[in-house]
Write an enzyme that holds these catalytic residues in place. Sequence first.
Site, PDB file in Angstrom:
ATOM      1  CG  ASP A   2      -1.905  -1.282   1.209  1.00 33.15           C
ATOM      2  OD1 ASP A   2      -2.350  -1.841   0.237  1.00 33.15           O
ATOM      3  OD2 ASP A   2      -1.837  -1.823   2.332  1.00 33.15           O
ATOM      4  CE  LYS A  13       3.328  -2.419  -4.398  1.00 34.80           C
ATOM      5  NZ  LYS A  13       2.823  -2.367  -3.121  1.00 34.80           N
ATOM      6  N   GLY A  34      -3.875  -4.453  -4.345  1.00 33.93           N
ATOM      7  CA  GLY A  34      -4.924  -3.468  -4.656  1.00 33.93           C
ATOM      8  C   GLY A  34      -4.069  -2.273  -5.420  1.00 33.93           C
ATOM      9  CG  HIS A  35      -1.134  -2.239  -7.625  1.00 30.89           C
ATOM     10  ND1 HIS A  35      -0.150  -2.936  -8.528  1.00 30.89           N
ATOM     11  CD2 HIS A  35      -0.683  -2.685  -6.383  1.00 30.89           C
ATOM     12  CE1 HIS A  35       0.584  -3.814  -7.592  1.00 30.89           C
ATOM     13  NE2 HIS A  35       0.282  -3.572  -6.397  1.00 30.89           N
ATOM     14  CD  GLN A  72       1.105  -8.867  -2.299  1.00 31.90           C
ATOM     15  OE1 GLN A  72       1.973  -9.737  -2.919  1.00 31.90           O
ATOM     16  NE2 GLN A  72      -0.078  -8.516  -2.930  1.00 31.90           N
TER      17      GLN A  72
HETATM   18  P1  IMP Z   1      -2.283 -12.814   1.954  1.00 36.64           P
HETATM   19  O1  IMP Z   1      -1.407 -12.078   0.953  1.00 36.64           O
HETATM   20  O2  IMP Z   1      -3.622 -12.543   1.537  1.00 36.64           O
HETATM   21  O3  IMP Z   1      -2.041 -14.210   2.403  1.00 36.64           O
HETATM   22  O4  IMP Z   1      -2.023 -11.954   3.372  1.00 36.64           O
HETATM   23  C1  IMP Z   1      -0.697 -11.978   4.240  1.00 36.64           C
HETATM   24  C2  IMP Z   1      -0.509 -10.475   4.667  1.00 36.64           C
HETATM   25  O5  IMP Z   1      -0.225  -9.856   3.653  1.00 36.64           O
HETATM   26  C3  IMP Z   1      -1.794 -10.016   5.399  1.00 36.64           C
HETATM   27  O6  IMP Z   1      -1.085  -9.314   6.607  1.00 36.64           O
HETATM   28  C4  IMP Z   1      -2.141  -8.884   4.377  1.00 36.64           C
HETATM   29  O7  IMP Z   1      -2.894  -7.758   4.873  1.00 36.64           O
HETATM   30  C5  IMP Z   1      -1.034  -8.505   3.750  1.00 36.64           C
HETATM   31  N1  IMP Z   1      -1.243  -8.134   2.224  1.00 36.64           N
HETATM   32  C6  IMP Z   1      -1.318  -9.175   1.388  1.00 36.64           C
HETATM   33  N2  IMP Z   1      -1.571  -8.052   0.056  1.00 36.64           N
HETATM   34  C7  IMP Z   1      -1.633  -6.961   0.412  1.00 36.64           C
HETATM   35  C8  IMP Z   1      -1.199  -5.897  -0.375  1.00 36.64           C
HETATM   36  O8  IMP Z   1      -1.579  -5.778  -1.277  1.00 36.64           O
HETATM   37  N3  IMP Z   1      -1.178  -4.668   0.440  1.00 36.64           N
HETATM   38  C9  IMP Z   1      -0.895  -4.594   1.716  1.00 36.64           C
HETATM   39  N4  IMP Z   1      -0.890  -5.728   2.641  1.00 36.64           N
HETATM   40  C10 IMP Z   1      -1.108  -6.959   2.013  1.00 36.64           C
END
Ligand code: IMP
Length: 437
Positions: A23, A26, A50-51, A233
Amino acid sequence: MSSNTGHPASTLNKVVLGLQWGDEGKGKVIDLLAGQTDMVVRCQGGANAGHTVVVGGKKTVLHLLPSGVLHSGARCIIGNGVVVDPLALCAEIDELALHGSDPTSRLAVSDRAHLVLPCHKALDAANETRKGDAKVGTTLRGIGPAYADKVARTGIRCGELRDLPAFTSHLRSHLIGVNGLLAALGAPAVDVEGAIDQVLPACRRVAGLVADTASELHQAAAAGKRFLFEGAQGVLLDIDYGTYPFVTSSNTGVGGVICGSGLSHKQLGEVIGVVKAYSTRVGAGPFPVELTGAAHGAKGDDIRRRGAEFGATTGRPRRCGWLDLVAVRFACRLNGVDSIALTKLDILTGEPELPVCVAYELDGARIDTIPSRIEDLARAKPVYEMLPGWSSPLGACRTRESLPTGARTYVEFLERQLSVPIRWIGTGPGREEIIER
Ligand code: IMP
């Protein structure tokens, strides 16, 4: 389209990585650079990303599609390192079509990319429920279970969609296995035939996009095309170097770009790290700079409101804190970051002074890197340096020199602390609200 034949890749190709917990903004940086590239490549993660891109006041949130889809000139590749949810991908394509844009003729999905299916989401939810208070706080998009299947060599790859009858029978036996796991977790079983019927129409559509993207990228490299690698991420969520186990399940740094695209390190080019002017994270896990509790919670709430810090994928409120340079320095070192895009500096306008975390104190000792043990990180206390704030808005600033003194001081302090030049400064959400040099 221009080509990079005769130029070293380092001059024209770019990698964009998040250097915090995701977040960082990007999407905006990738959108800005996508107009100067031939191919935008996603290499890891999935629909957990989520871009957000704001063009002409209109906000678009992309999850699986590379942010380059908003530029009609760029070819978009979903590389082998991505885990692809066919239902999410089709929904996103349909959403863009509603607004008059069909990216499918410019889009390819790697035949080696693994599928994320509703059964992976069911497992994600069951794993989280079972962990109770120790849950990761995942996005529940099935990311962990899909990568677990990949590593356990029990996954289903997009290339299988080319033979739908064989895919269907593989999926059927896979679902029976998943039901065994769900039963062990005390979760309800998946209706096998219903689950197949649910995904087949989307799988049929995605089959039309599946290609040997590694070969396409090799040919494009030989033809001198320019690449933009779009990270998802952030480095502190990396499966190896993030705040394990509160991480995502892929390599979110340059390693993930290489493994997840099929191109070599020689094609990476400039590594651009995106850093938000303060820190946020979604989900659980230690976060030393978090503004929380009776003393600091109100300031955290204030930053969340001003920065609209709610998950682009899940809508969850993000945890907020001051900028953590220990985390960003670590991310720079791990990834050989060449330059930084600093985003959302405007959100800090109005703060009388700005604490910036330059080190941690752990059991009486000062440390300047992230400890690997989560228990140590949970005990680490931020050591802050105080910088002056500024009060005039940044939205109209188009040069560094026109920034208020406090904002310029902040930027220059970060450059000195990180030893990396800041080439872009975000001063508002719009495409044009950026200072570049
Ligand atoms: P997962 O990727 O859904 O398995 O989540 C694992 C961790 O990564 C959690 O803390 C999510 O909130 C975080 N996370 C996954 N994708 C994003 C992203 O695009 N932005 C921020 N946090 C993310």
